[in-house]
Write a protein that holds these residues in place. Structure first.
Motif, PDB file in Angstrom:
ATOM      1  N   LEU A  43       0.844  -1.193   0.000  1.00  0.00           N
ATOM      2  CA  LEU A  43       0.000   0.000   0.000  1.00  0.00           C
ATOM      3  C   LEU A  43       0.876   1.239   0.000  1.00  0.00           C
ATOM      4  CD1 LEU A  43      -2.893   1.227   0.274  1.00  0.00           C
ATOM      5  CD2 LEU A  43      -2.549   1.146   2.757  1.00  0.00           C
ATOM      6  N   SER A  44       0.574   2.169  -0.903  1.00  0.00           N
ATOM      7  CA  SER A  44       1.206   3.489  -0.936  1.00  0.00           C
ATOM      8  C   SER A  44       0.096   4.512  -0.779  1.00  0.00           C
ATOM      9  CB  SER A  44       1.925   3.730  -2.266  1.00  0.00           C
ATOM     10  OG  SER A  44       2.976   2.824  -2.438  1.00  0.00           O
ATOM     11  N   VAL A  45       0.280   5.453   0.128  1.00  0.00           N
ATOM     12  CA  VAL A  45      -0.742   6.457   0.413  1.00  0.00           C
ATOM     13  C   VAL A  45      -0.177   7.834   0.105  1.00  0.00           C
ATOM     14  CG1 VAL A  45      -2.265   7.424   2.178  1.00  0.00           C
ATOM     15  CG2 VAL A  45      -1.669   4.991   2.242  1.00  0.00           C
ATOM     16  N   GLU A  46      -0.868   8.573  -0.751  1.00  0.00           N
ATOM     17  CA  GLU A  46      -0.429   9.915  -1.159  1.00  0.00           C
ATOM     18  C   GLU A  46      -1.642  10.771  -1.485  1.00  0.00           C
ATOM     19  OE1 GLU A  46       1.257  13.307  -2.061  1.00  0.00           O
ATOM     20  OE2 GLU A  46       2.365  11.669  -1.137  1.00  0.00           O
ATOM     21  N   SER A 118     -10.931   4.189   8.502  1.00  0.00           N
ATOM     22  CA  SER A 118     -10.736   3.724   7.126  1.00  0.00           C
ATOM     23  C   SER A 118      -9.257   3.524   6.814  1.00  0.00           C
ATOM     24  CB  SER A 118     -11.397   4.661   6.114  1.00  0.00           C
ATOM     25  OG  SER A 118     -10.816   5.929   6.153  1.00  0.00           O
ATOM     26  N   VAL A 119      -8.389   4.351   7.392  1.00  0.00           N
ATOM     27  CA  VAL A 119      -6.944   4.162   7.203  1.00  0.00           C
ATOM     28  C   VAL A 119      -6.526   2.848   7.870  1.00  0.00           C
ATOM     29  CG1 VAL A 119      -4.637   5.075   7.740  1.00  0.00           C
ATOM     30  CG2 VAL A 119      -6.466   6.637   7.029  1.00  0.00           C
ATOM     31  N   HIS A 120      -6.979   2.639   9.087  1.00  0.00           N
ATOM     32  CA  HIS A 120      -6.680   1.398   9.812  1.00  0.00           C
ATOM     33  C   HIS A 120      -7.153   0.179   9.018  1.00  0.00           C
ATOM     34  CE1 HIS A 120      -6.309  -1.371  13.213  1.00  0.00           C
ATOM     35  NE2 HIS A 120      -7.513  -1.805  12.891  1.00  0.00           N
ATOM     36  N   ASN A 121      -8.383   0.229   8.516  1.00  0.00           N
ATOM     37  CA  ASN A 121      -8.937  -0.902   7.752  1.00  0.00           C
ATOM     38  C   ASN A 121      -8.151  -1.164   6.477  1.00  0.00           C
ATOM     39  OD1 ASN A 121     -10.884  -1.276   9.700  1.00  0.00           O
ATOM     40  ND2 ASN A 121     -12.447  -0.122   8.602  1.00  0.00           N
ATOM     41  N   ARG A 122      -7.791  -0.100   5.778  1.00  0.00           N
ATOM     42  CA  ARG A 122      -7.061  -0.263   4.515  1.00  0.00           C
ATOM     43  C   ARG A 122      -5.684  -0.882   4.763  1.00  0.00           C
ATOM     44  NH1 ARG A 122      -7.980   2.235  -0.694  1.00  0.00           N
ATOM     45  NH2 ARG A 122      -6.570   1.127  -2.049  1.00  0.00           N
ATOM     46  N   ILE A 123      -5.017  -0.449   5.818  1.00  0.00           N
ATOM     47  CA  ILE A 123      -3.709  -1.028   6.144  1.00  0.00           C
ATOM     48  C   ILE A 123      -3.874  -2.495   6.540  1.00  0.00           C
ATOM     49  CG2 ILE A 123      -1.805  -0.974   7.818  1.00  0.00           C
ATOM     50  CD1 ILE A 123      -2.079   2.121   7.732  1.00  0.00           C
ATOM     51  N   THR A 124      -4.861  -2.774   7.382  1.00  0.00           N
ATOM     52  CA  THR A 124      -5.114  -4.153   7.823  1.00  0.00           C
ATOM     53  C   THR A 124      -5.382  -5.064   6.629  1.00  0.00           C
ATOM     54  OG1 THR A 124      -5.968  -3.385   9.950  1.00  0.00           O
ATOM     55  CG2 THR A 124      -6.615  -5.602   9.254  1.00  0.00           C
ATOM     56  N   GLU A 125      -6.219  -4.611   5.694  1.00  0.00           N
ATOM     57  CA  GLU A 125      -6.514  -5.398   4.490  1.00  0.00           C
ATOM     58  C   GLU A 125      -5.258  -5.623   3.658  1.00  0.00           C
ATOM     59  OE1 GLU A 125      -9.557  -3.285   2.375  1.00  0.00           O
ATOM     60  OE2 GLU A 125     -10.982  -3.478   4.027  1.00  0.00           O
ATOM     61  N   SER A 126      -4.440  -4.594   3.529  1.00  0.00           N
ATOM     62  CA  SER A 126      -3.229  -4.695   2.711  1.00  0.00           C
ATOM     63  C   SER A 126      -2.213  -5.653   3.311  1.00  0.00           C
ATOM     64  CB  SER A 126      -2.593  -3.308   2.542  1.00  0.00           C
ATOM     65  OG  SER A 126      -3.458  -2.450   1.856  1.00  0.00           O
ATOM     66  N   LEU A 127      -2.172  -5.749   4.613  1.00  0.00           N
ATOM     67  CA  LEU A 127      -1.201  -6.623   5.276  1.00  0.00           C
ATOM     68  C   LEU A 127      -1.624  -8.088   5.269  1.00  0.00           C
ATOM     69  CD1 LEU A 127      -0.191  -4.410   8.314  1.00  0.00           C
ATOM     70  CD2 LEU A 127       1.171  -4.946   6.288  1.00  0.00           C
ATOM     71  N   CYS A 128      -2.890  -8.362   5.079  1.00  0.00           N
ATOM     72  CA  CYS A 128      -3.391  -9.746   5.014  1.00  0.00           C
ATOM     73  C   CYS A 128      -2.901 -10.602   6.184  1.00  0.00           C
ATOM     74  CB  CYS A 128      -2.987 -10.406   3.695  1.00  0.00           C
ATOM     75  SG  CYS A 128      -3.579  -9.577   2.233  1.00  0.00           S
ATOM     76  N   GLY A 129      -2.864 -10.029   7.372  1.00  0.00           N
ATOM     77  CA  GLY A 129      -2.482 -10.793   8.550  1.00  0.00           C
ATOM     78  C   GLY A 129      -0.991 -10.937   8.785  1.00  0.00           C
ATOM     79  N   GLU A 178      -1.001   1.515  16.275  1.00  0.00           N
ATOM     80  CA  GLU A 178      -2.111   0.604  15.990  1.00  0.00           C
ATOM     81  C   GLU A 178      -1.677  -0.683  15.310  1.00  0.00           C
ATOM     82  OE1 GLU A 178      -4.947   2.833  13.699  1.00  0.00           O
ATOM     83  OE2 GLU A 178      -5.435   4.141  15.375  1.00  0.00           O
ATOM     84  N   HIS A 179      -0.649  -0.610  14.458  1.00  0.00           N
ATOM     85  CA  HIS A 179      -0.292  -1.757  13.617  1.00  0.00           C
ATOM     86  C   HIS A 179       1.038  -2.402  13.974  1.00  0.00           C
ATOM     87  CE1 HIS A 179      -3.721  -1.241  10.956  1.00  0.00           C
ATOM     88  NE2 HIS A 179      -3.518   0.049  11.109  1.00  0.00           N
TER      89      HIS A 179
END
Length: 189
Positions: A43-46, A118-129, A178-179
Motif C-alpha cells: 500500500l502506498s498512500v499519497e 478507514s486508514v486502519h482498515n485499509r492497512i489491515t486489508e493490505s497486510l493480510c495478517g 495501531e499496527h
C-alpha cells in the motif's frame, strides 16, 4: 489471526506520505540472486493527484515478473499525444487484472483528513495478517524543518499555527501504535 509469511511472497511494505514512491520503489526494486523480490509494496498512500498517478503507473509495472512488462507500458510512457490520465486509462483497460491490483496498492487520500478507521482498515486489508512488515514514510516537514521555516519566514501570509502539516507526524505515530510494524523509517530532517 496472524499469518506467517511465506518467504517467496516478500516482506510487505506500507508507504505513507509516499509522494511519487521513491522509498517504496527502492525497496521493491531490490532483487535476490534468484530474482525473488524480498519486499513487496502492499500500500502506498499519497494525497497529491499527480504523484498518485506515478504510484499507480509504477505499481502496474510491478504486477509483472521481471522483464515481462508489456510493450504497452513503455508506449504509454513515451507517448505525448494524449494526457497521461487518458493514456493510463487505455493501458489499464487493456490489462484489467494488473490495473485492479495497482489501484488496490496506490491510494489517493489525505492522511489527517481521512478518518482513522478507514486508514486502519485499509492497512489491515493490505497486510493480510502479516506480522512482519515495513512502514515507510516521511510526514511533511515544511512547517518545522529548518529549510521549511526559512522559506515560510519569507512569506508574510504564512502562519505556523494554521499550518496543518505540522501535525501530520501524529498520523504516522497512529499507524505505528495501531499496527506495530516490525520495522519503520524515521525521516532524517
Amino acid at each position: 489471526m496472524i499469518r506467517k509469511r511465506h518467504m517467496s511472497e516478500g516482506v510487505k511494505v506500507i508507504d505513507l506520505f509516499a509522494g511519487p514512491g521513491g522509498l517504496g520503489e527502492g525497496f521493491s526494486s531490490l532483487r535476490r540472486e534468484n530474482e525473488i523480490r524480498p519486499f513487496k509494496v502492499a500500500l502506498s498512500v499519497e494525497k497529491d493527484k499527480c504523484a498518485h498517478q506515478t504510484l499507480l503507473f509504477r505499481s502496474f509495472f510491478r504486477q509483472f515478473e521481471a522483464g515481462q512488462a508489456p510493450d504497452d507500458y513503455y508506449t504509454t510512457l513515451r507517448q505525448s499525444d494524449a494526457s497521461f490520465t487518458e493514456r493510463l486509462k487505455l493501458l489499464f483497460d487493456a490489462y484489467p487484472h494488473q490495473a485492479r491490483r495497482a489501484r488496490s496498492e496506490a491510494w489517493c487520500v489525505e492522511l489527517g483528513k481521512q478518518d482513522h478507521a478507514s486508514v486502519h482498515n485499509r492497512i489491515t486489508e493490505s497486510l493480510c495478517g502479516e506480522d512482519i512488515w515495513v512502514l515507510l514514510g516521511g510526514p511533511p516537514c515544511q512547517a518545522f524543518s529548518i529549510a521549511g521555516r526559512s522559506r515560510n519566514k519569507g512569506n508574510p501570509e504564512y502562519r505556523l499555527e494554521t499550518d496543518e502539516r505540522q501535525y501530520l507526524y501524529v498520523e504516522y505515530l497512529h499507524v505505528i501504535a495501531e499496527h506495530r510494524p516490525a520495522v519503520f523509517t524515521t525521516p532524517d530532517r
